[in-house]
Design a protein around this motif. Structure first.
Motif, short mmCIF file in Angstrom:
data_model
loop_
_atom_site.label_atom_id
_atom_site.label_comp_id
_atom_site.label_asym_id
_atom_site.label_seq_id
_atom_site.Cartn_x
_atom_site.Cartn_y
_atom_site.Cartn_z
N LEU A 46 0.81 -1.22 0.00
CA LEU A 46 0.00 0.00 0.00
C LEU A 46 0.85 1.26 0.00
O LEU A 46 0.30 2.36 0.10
CB LEU A 46 -0.92 0.01 1.24
CG LEU A 46 -1.79 -1.23 1.45
CD1 LEU A 46 -2.63 -1.07 2.69
CD2 LEU A 46 -2.67 -1.49 0.25
N MET A 47 2.15 1.14 -0.11
CA MET A 47 3.05 2.28 0.00
C MET A 47 3.51 2.72 -1.37
O MET A 47 3.80 1.91 -2.25
CB MET A 47 4.27 1.90 0.86
CG MET A 47 5.25 3.03 1.08
SD MET A 47 6.66 2.48 2.08
CE MET A 47 7.41 1.31 0.95
N CYS A 48 3.59 4.02 -1.57
CA CYS A 48 4.10 4.59 -2.81
C CYS A 48 5.63 4.55 -2.77
O CYS A 48 6.24 5.04 -1.80
CB CYS A 48 3.62 6.03 -2.99
SG CYS A 48 4.36 6.89 -4.38
N PRO A 49 6.30 3.99 -3.78
CA PRO A 49 7.77 3.92 -3.75
C PRO A 49 8.47 5.26 -3.83
O PRO A 49 9.66 5.35 -3.55
CB PRO A 49 8.10 3.05 -4.99
CG PRO A 49 6.83 2.37 -5.36
CD PRO A 49 5.73 3.28 -4.94
N ILE A 50 7.74 6.32 -4.21
CA ILE A 50 8.37 7.63 -4.36
C ILE A 50 8.32 8.42 -3.06
O ILE A 50 9.34 8.86 -2.53
CB ILE A 50 7.72 8.42 -5.50
CG1 ILE A 50 7.88 7.67 -6.83
CG2 ILE A 50 8.32 9.82 -5.62
CD1 ILE A 50 7.21 8.32 -8.01
N CYS A 51 7.13 8.60 -2.50
CA CYS A 51 6.98 9.39 -1.26
C CYS A 51 7.01 8.54 -0.01
O CYS A 51 7.00 9.07 1.10
CB CYS A 51 5.70 10.22 -1.32
SG CYS A 51 4.18 9.22 -1.34
N LEU A 52 7.00 7.19 -0.17
CA LEU A 52 7.04 6.25 0.97
C LEU A 52 5.88 6.46 1.92
O LEU A 52 6.00 6.23 3.13
CB LEU A 52 8.37 6.37 1.72
CG LEU A 52 9.64 6.13 0.89
CD1 LEU A 52 10.86 6.26 1.76
CD2 LEU A 52 9.60 4.78 0.21
N ASP A 53 4.75 6.92 1.40
CA ASP A 53 3.53 7.09 2.19
C ASP A 53 2.43 6.25 1.55
O ASP A 53 2.61 5.65 0.48
CB ASP A 53 3.15 8.57 2.24
CG ASP A 53 2.25 8.88 3.43
OD1 ASP A 53 1.85 7.91 4.11
OD2 ASP A 53 1.94 10.05 3.65
N MET A 54 1.27 6.20 2.19
CA MET A 54 0.18 5.42 1.64
C MET A 54 -0.29 6.02 0.31
O MET A 54 -0.29 7.23 0.13
CB MET A 54 -0.98 5.38 2.65
CG MET A 54 -2.06 4.38 2.26
SD MET A 54 -3.43 4.36 3.43
CE MET A 54 -2.59 3.87 4.91
N LEU A 55 -0.63 5.13 -0.61
CA LEU A 55 -1.02 5.57 -1.94
C LEU A 55 -2.26 6.46 -1.90
O LEU A 55 -3.20 6.20 -1.14
CB LEU A 55 -1.30 4.35 -2.83
CG LEU A 55 -0.08 3.54 -3.26
CD1 LEU A 55 -0.49 2.19 -3.82
CD2 LEU A 55 0.72 4.31 -4.30
N LYS A 56 -2.25 7.50 -2.71
CA LYS A 56 -3.37 8.43 -2.81
C LYS A 56 -3.62 8.72 -4.29
O LYS A 56 -2.70 9.07 -5.02
CB LYS A 56 -3.04 9.72 -2.06
CG LYS A 56 -4.17 10.73 -2.04
CD LYS A 56 -3.75 12.02 -1.33
CE LYS A 56 -3.46 11.75 0.14
NZ LYS A 56 -3.13 13.01 0.86
N ASN A 57 -4.88 8.53 -4.73
CA ASN A 57 -5.23 8.68 -6.15
C ASN A 57 -4.31 7.81 -7.00
O ASN A 57 -3.52 8.27 -7.81
CB ASN A 57 -5.14 10.14 -6.60
CG ASN A 57 -6.10 11.04 -5.84
OD1 ASN A 57 -7.18 10.61 -5.44
ND2 ASN A 57 -5.71 12.28 -5.62
N THR A 58 -4.43 6.50 -6.80
CA THR A 58 -3.48 5.55 -7.36
C THR A 58 -3.46 5.58 -8.87
O THR A 58 -4.50 5.59 -9.53
CB THR A 58 -3.83 4.12 -6.88
OG1 THR A 58 -3.96 4.13 -5.46
CG2 THR A 58 -2.75 3.14 -7.28
N MET A 59 -2.23 5.58 -9.42
CA MET A 59 -2.00 5.46 -10.86
C MET A 59 -1.12 4.23 -11.08
O MET A 59 -0.14 4.02 -10.37
CB MET A 59 -1.30 6.70 -11.41
CG MET A 59 -2.10 7.99 -11.25
SD MET A 59 -3.53 8.08 -12.33
CE MET A 59 -2.75 8.32 -13.92
N THR A 60 -1.50 3.41 -12.10
CA THR A 60 -0.78 2.18 -12.39
C THR A 60 -0.16 2.27 -13.77
O THR A 60 -0.80 2.75 -14.73
CB THR A 60 -1.72 0.97 -12.32
OG1 THR A 60 -2.38 0.95 -11.06
CG2 THR A 60 -0.96 -0.33 -12.50
N THR A 61 1.08 1.82 -13.91
CA THR A 61 1.73 1.79 -15.22
C THR A 61 1.16 0.65 -16.05
O THR A 61 0.89 -0.44 -15.53
CB THR A 61 3.25 1.60 -15.07
OG1 THR A 61 3.49 0.37 -14.38
CG2 THR A 61 3.85 2.75 -14.27
#
Length: 326
Positions: A46-61
């Motif tokens: 559930l963590m964003c690899p860039i900001c190291l916080d919980m995902l918000k408005n998730t975007m998937t490649t």
């Protein structure tokens, strides 16, 4: 008479990704079975690899299916990094991304009150920062006091006693064979070389053997690294204690290991919200196994270098055991 117009046909083709080609539909769980999963085990998902916080408005490649916050991945693409921050796969533009509202709904299901979760994270972070700052301050003070003591001792050793200038001696007639050549020395303030050469000349005049002076400064040995496997000692009341793998210097003591245990246990307790549990270093004992069920407790002042060379004596990582005394 009404005329009907044919709808324009689109010749646009859509290219499926490897995931969309090979995916298999999953059956929906319609029973009342509840599956309990620890939030700690889901933190990396559930963590964003860039900001190291919980995902918000998730975007998937679309290519590699890695997830990021919308603001984080958009900022990364705008800065010129046209690649996935996780696997470095090429991302041309925002068209290589797609929204993932299903994942946002999953996060909302796991953490219904996101504001409360973020407030809890800030409280834990503030507590850790406060404790670490105090420890760093105490370590800095102790290091400064040790350096000042060494500096005072060094200055005391270099300080030379004042030698009174002797009165001129009367001239004596001596044979030319007994006249010694003067010793060329550069007189420097607080120079130990002047005293050494003068002492050597005096000893030579009196017929005594000269002994080379010992060097005042010796190289300080640097500590080497040591690998350590920290097993929990078998205990029926504390079966959930985890094995820990540590890499540190061999001048570390058993007391340092106890402090490390107390800090790690406190962090794990705060993350699991296990009440107001307080861990201190005197709540643990450290031992080494020298035989089957033969555990020898180690003193706080014992260094890992001594344990590894005198007690362990094996060409593999040092194995120690810890247990709770309270």
């Amino acid at each position: 008479m009404a005329t009907t117009e044919a709808a324009p046909t689109s010749n646009k083709t859509w290219r499926l990704t490897m995931y969309e080609v090979n995916r298999v539909p999953q059956e929906i769980i319609s029973s009342d079975i509840e599956i309990k999963v620890s939030p700690r085990s889901l933190h990396s998902e559930l963590m964003c690899p860039i900001c190291l916080d919980m995902l918000k408005n998730t975007m998937t490649t679309k290519e590699c299916l890695h997830r990021f916050c919308q603001e984080c991945i958009t900022t990364a693409l705008r800065s010129g990094n046209k690649e996935c921050p996780t696997c470095r796969k090429k991302l041309v533009s925002r068209r290589s991304l797609r929204r993932d509202p299903t994942f946002d709904e999953l996060i909302a299901k796991i953490y219904p009150n996101r504001a409360e979760y973020e407030a809890h994270q800030e409280r834990v972070l503030a507590k850790l920062t406060k404790n670490h700052s105090q420890d760093a301050l105490m370590n800095s003070i102790e290091e400064g006091m040790r350096m000042q003591a060494l500096l005072r001792q060094h200055k005391k050793q270099k300080r030379m006693p004042e030698i009174e200038e002797p009165l001129p001696a009367p001239e004596l007639q001596v044979p030319s064979t007994e006249i010694e050549e003067p010793i060329a020395t550069a007189v420097l303030p607080d120079s130990p070389a002047t005293l050494t050469e003068s002492s050597a000349a005096t000893a030579a005049k009196r017929g005594r053997p000269t002994v080379p002076a010992a060097s005042t400064s010796s190289p300080v040995p640097q500590p080497s690294e040591i690998e350590l496997v920290f097993y929990p000692r078998p205990c029926p009341t504390h079966e959930k204690d985890e094995t820990r793998y540590i890499k540190t210097t061999d001048n570390a003591t058993v007391e340092h290991l106890k402090k490390y245990l107390a800090m790690r246990m406190q962090l794990d307790s705060d993350k699991q919200e296990a009440g107001d549990a307080k861990y201190e270093e005197n709540m643990f004992s450290v031992s080494i196994q020298l035989g089957e069920e033969n555990y020898t407790d180690l003193q706080d002042s014992t260094t890992l270098k001594h344990v590894n060379s005198k007690m362990w004596k094996q060409n593999k990582p040092l194995e120690l055991y810890f247990a709770r005394t309270v």
